[in-house]
Each structure stands twice: as C-alpha cells, then as structure tokens.
Design a protein around this motif. Structure first.
Motif, short mmCIF file in Angstrom:
data_model
loop_
_atom_site.label_atom_id
_atom_site.label_comp_id
_atom_site.label_asym_id
_atom_site.label_seq_id
_atom_site.Cartn_x
_atom_site.Cartn_y
_atom_site.Cartn_z
N ARG A 41 -16.04 5.91 5.56
CA ARG A 41 -14.89 6.25 4.73
C ARG A 41 -14.90 7.75 4.44
O ARG A 41 -15.96 8.31 4.13
CB ARG A 41 -14.91 5.46 3.43
CG ARG A 41 -14.74 3.96 3.65
CD ARG A 41 -14.48 3.22 2.36
NE ARG A 41 -14.16 1.83 2.60
CZ ARG A 41 -13.50 1.05 1.75
NH1 ARG A 41 -13.10 1.55 0.58
NH2 ARG A 41 -13.25 -0.22 2.04
N GLY A 59 -6.32 6.82 -2.49
CA GLY A 59 -6.56 6.28 -1.16
C GLY A 59 -7.79 6.88 -0.48
O GLY A 59 -8.44 7.77 -1.03
N ALA A 61 -7.64 -0.36 2.96
CA ALA A 61 -8.80 0.28 3.59
C ALA A 61 -9.89 -0.74 3.87
O ALA A 61 -10.53 -0.73 4.94
CB ALA A 61 -9.34 1.39 2.69
N THR A 96 -8.76 -2.88 6.90
CA THR A 96 -8.87 -2.14 8.17
C THR A 96 -10.32 -1.94 8.57
O THR A 96 -10.69 -2.09 9.73
CB THR A 96 -8.16 -0.78 8.06
OG1 THR A 96 -6.81 -0.98 7.64
CG2 THR A 96 -8.17 -0.06 9.40
N GLU A 97 -11.16 -1.58 7.59
CA GLU A 97 -12.57 -1.36 7.88
C GLU A 97 -13.23 -2.63 8.40
O GLU A 97 -14.03 -2.60 9.34
CB GLU A 97 -13.27 -0.87 6.61
CG GLU A 97 -14.72 -0.46 6.83
CD GLU A 97 -15.33 0.11 5.58
OE1 GLU A 97 -16.12 1.09 5.68
OE2 GLU A 97 -15.04 -0.39 4.48
N SER A 118 0.84 -1.21 0.00
CA SER A 118 0.00 0.00 0.00
C SER A 118 0.86 1.25 0.00
O SER A 118 0.77 2.10 0.90
CB SER A 118 -0.94 -0.01 1.21
OG SER A 118 -0.22 -0.16 2.42
N VAL A 123 -10.18 5.70 6.70
CA VAL A 123 -11.19 4.85 7.35
C VAL A 123 -11.32 5.31 8.79
O VAL A 123 -10.33 5.38 9.53
CB VAL A 123 -10.80 3.37 7.30
CG1 VAL A 123 -11.82 2.52 8.08
CG2 VAL A 123 -10.72 2.88 5.86
N MET A 129 -2.20 4.05 6.78
CA MET A 129 -2.22 2.77 6.05
C MET A 129 -1.22 2.74 4.90
O MET A 129 -0.92 1.66 4.37
CB MET A 129 -3.64 2.50 5.52
CG MET A 129 -4.69 2.34 6.62
SD MET A 129 -6.33 1.98 5.95
CE MET A 129 -6.76 3.56 5.19
#
Length: 339
Positions: free
Chosen positions: A81, A89, A65, A68-69, A53, A92, A110
C-alpha cells in the motif's frame, strides 16, 4: 588388471532450444477463455460497484483497497500500500515477477465521482447488453479487465505456447535419430524450462551427450536432428533449434597403433605370461583423440593403472597393477627409443 586399446569417441554436446512465436490469427483458445470468463467479470463488476468509493469517501476507498489487494494476492502478486499525497484513500500496488525482459504496468483508479448513497437511486441493473452502475465504466471496468486478464494467463496453462510441452515432444521424436547416423550416439541428459510454478515457460532447453567414432559425425547428427524437429511440432507457434558444441575428436587406432599395441601385449606377457586385453571401444572420450587427429602419430591409449568406476562415486585402481604397468611403459619406451 587388463589394459585396453580403446576406440574412444568424440565428445560433443547437442542442445535443443525451444522458443515460442506469435500468431497472426486470433488465438482460439484465448478467445474461448475470455468468453468463459465473462460471467465472472460481471460478478466482479457487481461486487466493486456495490462498494461506494467516491473520491471523498474514506471508508469506501479503504474497503475498495482491501478488495483490490485481496484479488491481487489471490493471483500471486506481492502487494503493498502506498500513501496518496492528497485526499483520503490509498494506492494498492501488486507486483508479479516472471522471466521475461519487459516490465509492464497496468493502472486503474478505485475512486469514482459519485457521492455516498448514489446506489439508492442508481442501483446496479442489466438491460440487454448494458450493465449499469455508478463507476462501472470509470474505472471499475478497468480494474475488472486487469484482474481477469491476469487470471486467464495464470490459471489456464493450456492457453500459453508451452515450450516445455514442445520440448518433451521433441525429445521423444529425436531420441533414436543417432541410430540412423553411423558412428554416433546421443543421450539427452538435462533439461530446463521456466522459473516459477504459475507461469507458462516460453523457452525450454535440453542438453545431451554426443559420442562419435567417425570424423564429421557430430555435424551429420546435428543436421539429422534439425531435420527431425522440422518435420513436425506438437505446440503451434513454437520453434526448435539444434546446436552442437564439439568437444574431443574421436580416437580410432590405426594400423601402426595396433601394431604397437600388439607389441605391448608381448611385453606384458614377459611377466609370468599375463594377458593384456585390447578393447575395440569403450564409449568414453579421450585426449588421445587430439594426439591422433593428424593421422601422423602412432597413438595407443590406456597405459594407466587398472581400475574401474570412472567418474563414479566408488572409482578405484588395483594396487597390484602398479608394478606391471610401470614395467610395461618403461619397456615399451625403451623399445621405441631403440627403433
């Protein structure tokens, strides 16, 4: 259709308030949980580092993302978001709502500085105490710590200082205390702790109904309750406080009140010899306690209509008591007025 000279009790409310405190020494349970979580943290690091990333890698940032979400949602967070102002990008945001007064924000990024395909030449590897990987320290290690710290706090109830558990213990400890305080009675009736299922309650409260037939009874009972809860606790670093909110004072008929009650019995007997019972106590509370508090007034309680089910769903009066009770009160008022 019986009347009663009742020895009514003082009404009061006893409250147990539990609150957690902080420990100065290391929390052994929390430390053990952190050690237990170490392998899963390493696994999370490997998963995130495997997602390349870089700051210019739109596909990798989108994948990161989503990862992580998903992890935040698993923790029960409300996720959203937020568009960035520059470059590819997305941000989040995860929100967890509790009962505390503080607002805490944990931030990690991230993206990494590494271009695509860096893993081909710098693969994830472990060498002794070192775990290598592009972006593993800056800042996927930060994301991992946030995710797993929240998981420890939410998934391991025994790690918190659970005020509800301590409250349940203290309710058991104090349920018979009133038996050792003459003229008092205590029943714990309501309790409250926490607002959400996945958070350890840091405060808990129980409320009880107190009745007393002696002056100073609630105060004596409060001291006895506080002494009892101070003797020991089940959950370390918790504190229990007993408060007492006094309501109606106790009512116990004195000699002059009893004399008037006996006169009421004689008047009632004028009606075909019917009987008027005198009850020593009912366990209820009455405004007569205020009337008799000075000790100067002659107070007799319960000249109302015969009935039953007070404060209950099917409360009722007996219609055939209306005439006798009207006669009784009218006659006794006449006699008092003539004396």
């Amino acid at each position: 259709m019986h009347s009663s000279l009742r020895r009514l009790t003082q009404a009061a409310i006893a409250t147990l308030i539990l609150a957690t405190g902080s420990a100065h020494a290391a929390d052994a349970q929390l430390l053990a949980a952190a050690r237990t979580a170490e392998p899963s943290v390493i696994q999370s690091l490997k998963e995130m580092v495997s997602i390349e990333s870089g700051s210019a890698n739109a596909a990798g940032l989108a994948q990161m993302a989503t990862y992580t979400e998903g992890r935040l949602a698993t923790l029960g967070a409300r996720t959203e978001r937020i568009a960035v102002t520059k470059g590819p990008g997305i941000m989040v945001k995860g929100t967890l709502t509790g009962t505390g007064k503080r607002r805490i924000m944990l931030i990690a990024h991230m993206d990494t500085v590494y271009p695509a395909n860096t893993l081909a030449t710098q693969p994830i590897k472990q060498d002794g105490n070192r775990l290598y990987g592009p972006g593993i320290a800056d800042d996927k290690g930060g994301i991992a710590v946030i995710l797993h710290a929240l998981a420890i706090l939410q998934a391991a109830p025994e790690l918190g200082r659970n005020a509800l558990i301590e409250l349940a213990y203290q309710l058991q400890q104090t349920r018979d205390v009133a038996k050792s305080v003459p003229g008092t009675q205590l029943n714990w009736t309501t309790a409250q702790a926490g607002e959400v299922r996945n958070q350890i309650p840091e405060r808990a409260t129980a409320i009880g109904d107190v009745r007393a037939t002696v002056k100073g009874g609630p105060e004596t009972l409060q001291a006895a309750l506080q002494k009892k809860v101070d003797e020991g606790k089940l959950v370390p670093d918790t504190q229990t406080t007993v408060t007492m909110e006094t309501g109606r004072p106790p009512f116990v008929a004195n000699a002059r009140g009893r004399e008037l009650a006996h006169r009421a019995q004689a008047i009632y007997a004028e009606l075909d010899g019917r009987q008027l019972a005198l009850a020593e106590g009912t366990g209820g509370a009455t405004d007569a306690g205020f009337a008799g508090r000075s000790g100067k007034a002659v107070v007799v309680e319960s000249f109302g209509l015969a009935g039953f089910g007070y404060h209950a769903r099917d409360e009722y009066i007996e219609i055939d008591s209306i005439v006798p009770r009207l006669y009784l009160l009218t006659r006794i008022l006449q006699e008092i007025g003539r004396s």
